[in-house]
Design a protein around this motif. Sequence first.
Motif, PDB file in Angstrom:
ATOM      1  N   MET A 144      10.284   0.846 -18.115  1.00  0.00           N
ATOM      2  CA  MET A 144       8.866   0.652 -17.759  1.00  0.00           C
ATOM      3  C   MET A 144       8.606  -0.763 -17.244  1.00  0.00           C
ATOM      4  SD  MET A 144       7.990   3.626 -18.144  1.00  0.00           S
ATOM      5  CE  MET A 144       6.328   3.446 -17.539  1.00  0.00           C
ATOM      6  N   ASP A 145       9.354  -1.714 -17.777  1.00  0.00           N
ATOM      7  CA  ASP A 145       9.187  -3.097 -17.346  1.00  0.00           C
ATOM      8  C   ASP A 145       9.519  -3.210 -15.855  1.00  0.00           C
ATOM      9  OD1 ASP A 145       8.589  -5.761 -17.857  1.00  0.00           O
ATOM     10  OD2 ASP A 145      10.728  -6.270 -17.990  1.00  0.00           O
ATOM     11  N   ALA A 146      10.595  -2.540 -15.457  1.00  0.00           N
ATOM     12  CA  ALA A 146      10.966  -2.558 -14.029  1.00  0.00           C
ATOM     13  C   ALA A 146       9.906  -1.817 -13.214  1.00  0.00           C
ATOM     14  CB  ALA A 146      12.335  -1.913 -13.830  1.00  0.00           C
ATOM     15  N   PHE A 147       9.446  -0.694 -13.734  1.00  0.00           N
ATOM     16  CA  PHE A 147       8.461   0.105 -12.989  1.00  0.00           C
ATOM     17  C   PHE A 147       7.176  -0.683 -12.735  1.00  0.00           C
ATOM     18  CE2 PHE A 147       4.811   3.107 -13.051  1.00  0.00           C
ATOM     19  CZ  PHE A 147       5.045   3.696 -11.814  1.00  0.00           C
ATOM     20  N   TRP A 148       6.757  -1.476 -13.713  1.00  0.00           N
ATOM     21  CA  TRP A 148       5.489  -2.205 -13.564  1.00  0.00           C
ATOM     22  C   TRP A 148       5.644  -3.547 -12.840  1.00  0.00           C
ATOM     23  CZ3 TRP A 148       1.492   0.625 -13.712  1.00  0.00           C
ATOM     24  CH2 TRP A 148       1.384   1.697 -14.604  1.00  0.00           C
ATOM     25  N   THR A 149       6.861  -3.897 -12.465  1.00  0.00           N
ATOM     26  CA  THR A 149       7.057  -5.164 -11.745  1.00  0.00           C
ATOM     27  C   THR A 149       6.437  -5.059 -10.353  1.00  0.00           C
ATOM     28  OG1 THR A 149       9.149  -5.457 -12.898  1.00  0.00           O
ATOM     29  CG2 THR A 149       8.794  -6.829 -10.943  1.00  0.00           C
ATOM     30  N   ASP A 150       5.670  -6.061  -9.970  1.00  0.00           N
ATOM     31  CA  ASP A 150       5.076  -6.052  -8.629  1.00  0.00           C
ATOM     32  C   ASP A 150       6.085  -6.651  -7.651  1.00  0.00           C
ATOM     33  OD1 ASP A 150       3.579  -6.050  -6.371  1.00  0.00           O
ATOM     34  OD2 ASP A 150       1.954  -7.314  -7.136  1.00  0.00           O
ATOM     35  N   VAL A 151       6.701  -5.788  -6.866  1.00  0.00           N
ATOM     36  CA  VAL A 151       7.752  -6.246  -5.946  1.00  0.00           C
ATOM     37  C   VAL A 151       7.192  -6.555  -4.559  1.00  0.00           C
ATOM     38  CG1 VAL A 151       9.669  -5.046  -7.099  1.00  0.00           C
ATOM     39  CG2 VAL A 151       8.322  -3.833  -5.368  1.00  0.00           C
ATOM     40  N   ARG A 152       5.890  -6.371  -4.393  1.00  0.00           N
ATOM     41  CA  ARG A 152       5.336  -6.528  -3.037  1.00  0.00           C
ATOM     42  C   ARG A 152       5.489  -7.931  -2.456  1.00  0.00           C
ATOM     43  NH1 ARG A 152      -0.206  -3.491  -4.232  1.00  0.00           N
ATOM     44  NH2 ARG A 152       0.071  -4.815  -6.069  1.00  0.00           N
ATOM     45  N   PRO A 153       5.251  -8.988  -3.253  1.00  0.00           N
ATOM     46  CA  PRO A 153       5.457 -10.329  -2.656  1.00  0.00           C
ATOM     47  C   PRO A 153       6.907 -10.563  -2.245  1.00  0.00           C
ATOM     48  CG  PRO A 153       4.213 -10.478  -4.716  1.00  0.00           C
ATOM     49  CD  PRO A 153       4.698  -9.068  -4.607  1.00  0.00           C
ATOM     50  N   GLY A 154       7.839 -10.110  -3.065  1.00  0.00           N
ATOM     51  CA  GLY A 154       9.269 -10.269  -2.750  1.00  0.00           C
ATOM     52  C   GLY A 154       9.638  -9.500  -1.486  1.00  0.00           C
ATOM     53  N   LEU A 155       9.094  -8.287  -1.336  1.00  0.00           N
ATOM     54  CA  LEU A 155       9.389  -7.493  -0.138  1.00  0.00           C
ATOM     55  C   LEU A 155       8.764  -8.119   1.107  1.00  0.00           C
ATOM     56  CD1 LEU A 155       9.048  -3.867  -1.551  1.00  0.00           C
ATOM     57  CD2 LEU A 155      11.098  -4.878  -0.529  1.00  0.00           C
ATOM     58  N   ALA A 156       7.566  -8.681   0.939  1.00  0.00           N
ATOM     59  CA  ALA A 156       6.907  -9.333   2.081  1.00  0.00           C
ATOM     60  C   ALA A 156       7.749 -10.510   2.560  1.00  0.00           C
ATOM     61  CB  ALA A 156       5.503  -9.789   1.682  1.00  0.00           C
ATOM     62  N   ALA A 157       8.262 -11.288   1.606  1.00  0.00           N
ATOM     63  CA  ALA A 157       9.096 -12.450   1.963  1.00  0.00           C
ATOM     64  C   ALA A 157      10.364 -11.974   2.668  1.00  0.00           C
ATOM     65  CB  ALA A 157       9.436 -13.251   0.710  1.00  0.00           C
ATOM     66  N   LEU A 158      10.962 -10.894   2.156  1.00  0.00           N
ATOM     67  CA  LEU A 158      12.187 -10.360   2.760  1.00  0.00           C
ATOM     68  C   LEU A 158      11.921  -9.889   4.188  1.00  0.00           C
ATOM     69  CD1 LEU A 158      15.146  -9.361   2.555  1.00  0.00           C
ATOM     70  CD2 LEU A 158      14.257  -7.233   1.572  1.00  0.00           C
ATOM     71  N   ARG A 159      10.791  -9.242   4.393  1.00  0.00           N
ATOM     72  CA  ARG A 159      10.481  -8.746   5.750  1.00  0.00           C
ATOM     73  C   ARG A 159      10.348  -9.912   6.719  1.00  0.00           C
ATOM     74  NH1 ARG A 159       6.594  -5.267   2.894  1.00  0.00           N
ATOM     75  NH2 ARG A 159       7.784  -3.372   2.484  1.00  0.00           N
ATOM     76  N   GLU A 160       9.687 -10.961   6.278  1.00  0.00           N
ATOM     77  CA  GLU A 160       9.531 -12.120   7.166  1.00  0.00           C
ATOM     78  C   GLU A 160      10.883 -12.713   7.526  1.00  0.00           C
ATOM     79  OE1 GLU A 160       6.435 -14.375   5.210  1.00  0.00           O
ATOM     80  OE2 GLU A 160       5.051 -13.757   6.817  1.00  0.00           O
ATOM     81  N   GLU A 161      11.742 -12.744   6.526  1.00  0.00           N
ATOM     82  CA  GLU A 161      13.107 -13.234   6.784  1.00  0.00           C
ATOM     83  C   GLU A 161      13.815 -12.377   7.830  1.00  0.00           C
ATOM     84  OE1 GLU A 161      16.109 -13.330   3.538  1.00  0.00           O
ATOM     85  OE2 GLU A 161      14.502 -14.423   2.494  1.00  0.00           O
ATOM     86  N   ARG A 162      13.513 -11.057   7.803  1.00  0.00           N
ATOM     87  CA  ARG A 162      14.159 -10.123   8.743  1.00  0.00           C
ATOM     88  C   ARG A 162      13.418 -10.043  10.078  1.00  0.00           C
ATOM     89  NH1 ARG A 162      14.436  -4.450   6.212  1.00  0.00           N
ATOM     90  NH2 ARG A 162      15.803  -4.033   7.964  1.00  0.00           N
ATOM     91  N   GLY A 163      12.393 -10.872  10.252  1.00  0.00           N
ATOM     92  CA  GLY A 163      11.641 -10.882  11.509  1.00  0.00           C
ATOM     93  C   GLY A 163      10.673  -9.722  11.630  1.00  0.00           C
ATOM     94  N   LEU A 164      10.286  -9.166  10.476  1.00  0.00           N
ATOM     95  CA  LEU A 164       9.335  -8.050  10.468  1.00  0.00           C
ATOM     96  C   LEU A 164       7.990  -8.548   9.939  1.00  0.00           C
ATOM     97  CD1 LEU A 164      11.769  -5.501   8.785  1.00  0.00           C
ATOM     98  CD2 LEU A 164      10.848  -5.273  11.117  1.00  0.00           C
TER      99      LEU A 164
END
Length: 392
Positions: free
Chosen positions: A341-361
Amino acid sequence: MTTPDTLPAEVARDISEFTLEVPSWGYGNSGTRFKVFGTPGTPRDPFEKLTDAAQTHAYTGSSPRVSLHYPWDKVDDFGELRRYADDLGLQIGMINSNTFQEDEYKFGSLTAGDKTVRRRAIDHHLECIDVMRATGSKELKIWLADGTNYAGQDSIRARQDRLAESLAEIYLGLGEDERLVLEYKFFEPSFYHTDVPDWGTSLLHVQALGEKALVVLDTGHHAPGTNIEFIVAQLLRQNRLGAFDFNSRNYADDDLIVGSADPFQLFRILFEIVQVGAHRPGSGVNFMLDQCHYLESKIQAQIRSVLNVQETLAKTLLVDLEALADAQERNDVMEANAILMDAFWTDVRPGLAALREERGLPADPFAAFRASGYEEKVAAERVGGNQMGWGA
Ligand code: PSV
Ligand code: MN
């Protein structure tokens, strides 16, 4: 609950490499059995469907393949369609056969008692294999509407025998590097019995065929309350999970945006996947969306689904597997569940946003697409002609 600003490197790598296949029909018109609705800008041919599918990929960077449905997506020259996809940076994915819309298949297709009908249905699948070769696709996807509405209408057993024979002939038509995937669905359009209703039946048939035959799991094709992740685990154990048709359901085969009805179910399913690394390229599992949109914007809905799968996948990759194994070994029910549940409730959106920017998305692909003006542009351009939709 934690909000990491960046994802761990291995998670970022897995997310960057993970891809989804989108359905050509998700970009066409659809509806319910009561009405098919038109929408301004809807593609009028398979080329325009690909053009729209390329938008999903351009904004997410994660959906480079498009499934075709045959003959819905029939064109004069499949080589031209393939080149068109190539120019858009796309590949043609699975070829979905279709034996559910012609009068002759009213009483069945690969299971039909009438030999001539069965012959036509087998030939249709062999023709799909030709389409695969012309488009560069390696997978034939079979879903059958076959079944009966009343007890006694036909012999359940004889239909299984005919199905096995028909599938065997289709299987023989596959090349070394080609696969067949068999989808199951517990009811609809048949309301008494369905010839491939569940994963067990699909598994029995594909096991009888050989290694190039696998099962497709459409998340909307189970009775309410079914533990889908159990099925996923079981099919993975047998090396027979060929593909997913991801979507959401509340009642039956609702074909809604992935993760919209039950995000936790999607998490539980993907957790079975990541535990054996089946999310990685080359695992042999093709992750596809099978959605239909008639209220919501079609491209936006596809983008939303891709993002929902990505977010959920990232959460499953954050599960502390060592701690979980330890808790399980100690039969510490509460701790084991809390780790998940701890993993499920983790907000991964900021991390994914940073990754997308790194990938030029774009950091937020959904907002970027909405602001792009593409929908308004195609609505103005695509005037006249016949919009594509179910049956077209
Ligand atoms: C059947 O309900 C299904 O899930 C199959 O995958 C078909 O190909 C698709 O839907 C058509 O929308
Ligand atoms: Mn499906």
